[in-house]
Design a protein around this motif. Sequence first.
Motif, PDB file in Angstrom:
ATOM      1  N   LEU A  70       0.812  -1.211   0.000  1.00 34.65           N
ATOM      2  CA  LEU A  70       0.000   0.000   0.000  1.00 34.65           C
ATOM      3  C   LEU A  70       0.848   1.266   0.000  1.00 34.65           C
ATOM      4  CD1 LEU A  70      -2.822  -0.848   2.602  1.00 34.65           C
ATOM      5  CD2 LEU A  70      -2.904  -1.070   0.108  1.00 34.65           C
ATOM      6  N   ASP A  71       0.447   2.218  -0.810  1.00 36.55           N
ATOM      7  CA  ASP A  71       0.826   3.624  -0.704  1.00 36.55           C
ATOM      8  C   ASP A  71       2.332   3.861  -0.652  1.00 36.55           C
ATOM      9  OD1 ASP A  71      -0.329   6.167  -0.778  1.00 36.55           O
ATOM     10  OD2 ASP A  71      -0.008   6.474   1.358  1.00 36.55           O
ATOM     11  N   ASP A  77      -0.960   2.126  -5.196  1.00 38.94           N
ATOM     12  CA  ASP A  77      -0.091   3.260  -4.879  1.00 38.94           C
ATOM     13  C   ASP A  77      -0.348   4.382  -5.875  1.00 38.94           C
ATOM     14  OD1 ASP A  77       2.179   4.727  -3.753  1.00 38.94           O
ATOM     15  OD2 ASP A  77       3.218   4.198  -5.605  1.00 38.94           O
ATOM     16  N   THR A 131      -4.637   5.706  -2.826  1.00 38.99           N
ATOM     17  CA  THR A 131      -4.584   4.285  -2.499  1.00 38.99           C
ATOM     18  C   THR A 131      -5.912   3.765  -1.973  1.00 38.99           C
ATOM     19  OG1 THR A 131      -2.207   4.362  -2.076  1.00 38.99           O
ATOM     20  CG2 THR A 131      -3.448   2.600  -0.997  1.00 38.99           C
TER      21      THR A 131
END
Length: 319
Positions: A41-42, A60, A73
């Motif tokens: 994630l991210d 992302d 995200t």
Amino acid sequence: MSDGATDQHGEHTVTIGAVRVVVALGRVVPLRELPPYSIALDGLVQGPQLDLDGHRLSFDHHGDCVRLVTSATCRQVLDALLLGLDPSAYTVYVNDIDADTALAVALLAHPAWVAPASVSAPAHAQRVRALVETVGSRDAHGPAYPVADPALLAEFAANVPLPRRHAPVGDPARVLAGCVTAIAELITRVPATNERPAAPTRREPTFTVTHTGTGWVMATSAGDGFDPVYAAGHTRAVLWRRLPDSSIVYTVGRRSDLVDRFPVGPPNEPGTILAALAAREPGWGGGTSVGGAPRHPDGSRSALTPDEVFAVVEAVIRQ
């Protein structure tokens, strides 16, 4: 939430809702270095990427993308859940704790909030979408962006205990879990007004399940559209209907390529459903998420019976 644990590499692990979460502050790795069934994630993996064969997903909007047109995200995660992603088998990896990441983890931890067939979905889906729109827009475009609901953004900021930027974080896994708990309270909170949103009218099913396989169904309907089947919570299905000439229209589908354990096609790829059906009856065709029976010049379709098709598909799933 289970008790957090820290390994020798400084990774903090915690189970939140439906998923195991690994917090590795500042870590950035290529997607291929993560184990199968991983969701990054991210920014832990730069850029949105999908390795569907290896079950490695990166949601992302920081690297290898155009920020203006790439969703935050949390929005990417919401879309994936709406398209059938089941996060329960995955480990989620994060390298920072901010509003976007915390909301994305909360969605993965509580997929029933947006699952079409979930009892809780009608009550929470509108609130979830509003939070994702507001938090995601601010995170994607910064404070200059005029969010649609400033009051909701302020409510999120006041209630979710995000760590301050650049401040030391003692146990990031516990901090993240606390943020997810606060987000869950925001999602499930009764509206301040006395008027509750009207419950959506539940449509009567327009299909009949005739066979139940391992994680999938076979159903007959007047048409071959998947909308009512997906709305009922099925993410893997074969639809069929008999034509006047006694041949049968079959459509094999999954909600999206994010839905695993149902390899639709293509027919030239061994191990797929369409390949197995084409071996029995030439002419089956389609792609990775939808395909169907042969189309003959006289307008007829498949000569296989529903029981035969069920047996072929079930054999592929169970191999």
